[in-house]
Write a protein that holds these residues in place. Structure first.
Motif, PDB file in Angstrom:
ATOM      1  N   GLU A   5       1.627 -20.908   0.756  1.00 38.86           N
ATOM      2  CA  GLU A   5       2.945 -20.466   0.288  1.00 38.86           C
ATOM      3  C   GLU A   5       3.062 -20.609  -1.221  1.00 38.86           C
ATOM      4  N   GLU A  35       1.017 -17.840  -2.864  1.00 43.94           N
ATOM      5  CA  GLU A  35       1.706 -16.561  -2.759  1.00 43.94           C
ATOM      6  C   GLU A  35       2.844 -16.483  -3.762  1.00 43.94           C
ATOM      7  N   HIS A  37       0.590 -10.010  -1.458  1.00 47.02           N
ATOM      8  CA  HIS A  37       0.820 -10.347  -0.059  1.00 47.02           C
ATOM      9  C   HIS A  37       2.117  -9.766   0.497  1.00 47.02           C
ATOM     10  N   ASP A  38       2.825  -8.967  -0.324  1.00 50.44           N
ATOM     11  CA  ASP A  38       4.068  -8.386   0.166  1.00 50.44           C
ATOM     12  C   ASP A  38       4.196  -6.943  -0.312  1.00 50.44           C
ATOM     13  N   MET A  39       4.905  -6.152   0.467  1.00 53.75           N
ATOM     14  CA  MET A  39       5.006  -4.723   0.182  1.00 53.75           C
ATOM     15  C   MET A  39       5.800  -4.438  -1.089  1.00 53.75           C
ATOM     16  N   GLU A  41      -3.816  -3.679   4.869  1.00 54.04           N
ATOM     17  CA  GLU A  41      -4.039  -5.059   5.320  1.00 54.04           C
ATOM     18  C   GLU A  41      -2.712  -5.802   5.504  1.00 54.04           C
ATOM     19  N   ILE A  42      -1.786  -5.606   4.596  1.00 59.61           N
ATOM     20  CA  ILE A  42      -0.475  -6.254   4.724  1.00 59.61           C
ATOM     21  C   ILE A  42       0.206  -5.779   6.008  1.00 59.61           C
ATOM     22  N   ARG A  43       0.166  -4.484   6.231  1.00 56.47           N
ATOM     23  CA  ARG A  43       0.791  -3.926   7.452  1.00 56.47           C
ATOM     24  C   ARG A  43       0.150  -4.484   8.714  1.00 56.47           C
ATOM     25  N   SER A  44      -1.162  -4.668   8.692  1.00 60.72           N
ATOM     26  CA  SER A  44      -1.850  -5.143   9.899  1.00 60.72           C
ATOM     27  C   SER A  44      -1.538  -6.609  10.201  1.00 60.72           C
ATOM     28  N   THR A  45      -1.136  -7.375   9.185  1.00 58.25           N
ATOM     29  CA  THR A  45      -0.822  -8.784   9.418  1.00 58.25           C
ATOM     30  C   THR A  45       0.638  -9.003   9.750  1.00 58.25           C
ATOM     31  N   ASP A  46       1.472  -7.993   9.525  1.00 58.29           N
ATOM     32  CA  ASP A  46       2.905  -8.122   9.826  1.00 58.29           C
ATOM     33  C   ASP A  46       3.212  -7.930  11.274  1.00 58.29           C
TER      34      ASP A  46
END
Length: 72
Positions: A5, A8, A36-38, A67-72
């Motif tokens: 955290e 990030e 790490h964020d959109m 990658e971000i989308r796949s982890t959300d």
């Protein structure tokens, strides 16, 4: 706060210019993979589109978005 955290939060403090305009490509790669964020990713895409429009960087940003989308 965990180490992840904190990392990030620290990486989100970088501006798009700091992420995408360092002196060498390895630092650009590091700037992209630490997104790490959109919201940050969109800011970087907008910056790149408004400035350099480098296809390689835009591809990296797209991969990071996937990658971000796949982890959300």
């Amino acid at each position: 706060m965990s180490d992840t955290e904190e990392q990030e939060r620290d990486s989100n403090e970088l501006s798009p210019a700091q992420r995408l305009e360092p002196p060498n490509s390895r630092l650009i790669n590091a700037g992209v993979v630490t997104i790490h964020d959109m919201e940050t990713l969109r800011e970087c895409v907008a910056y790149e589109n408004a400035n350099q429009q480098r296809v390689r960087i835009l591809r990296q940003l797209k991969q990071q978005a996937d990658e971000i989308r796949s982890t959300d």
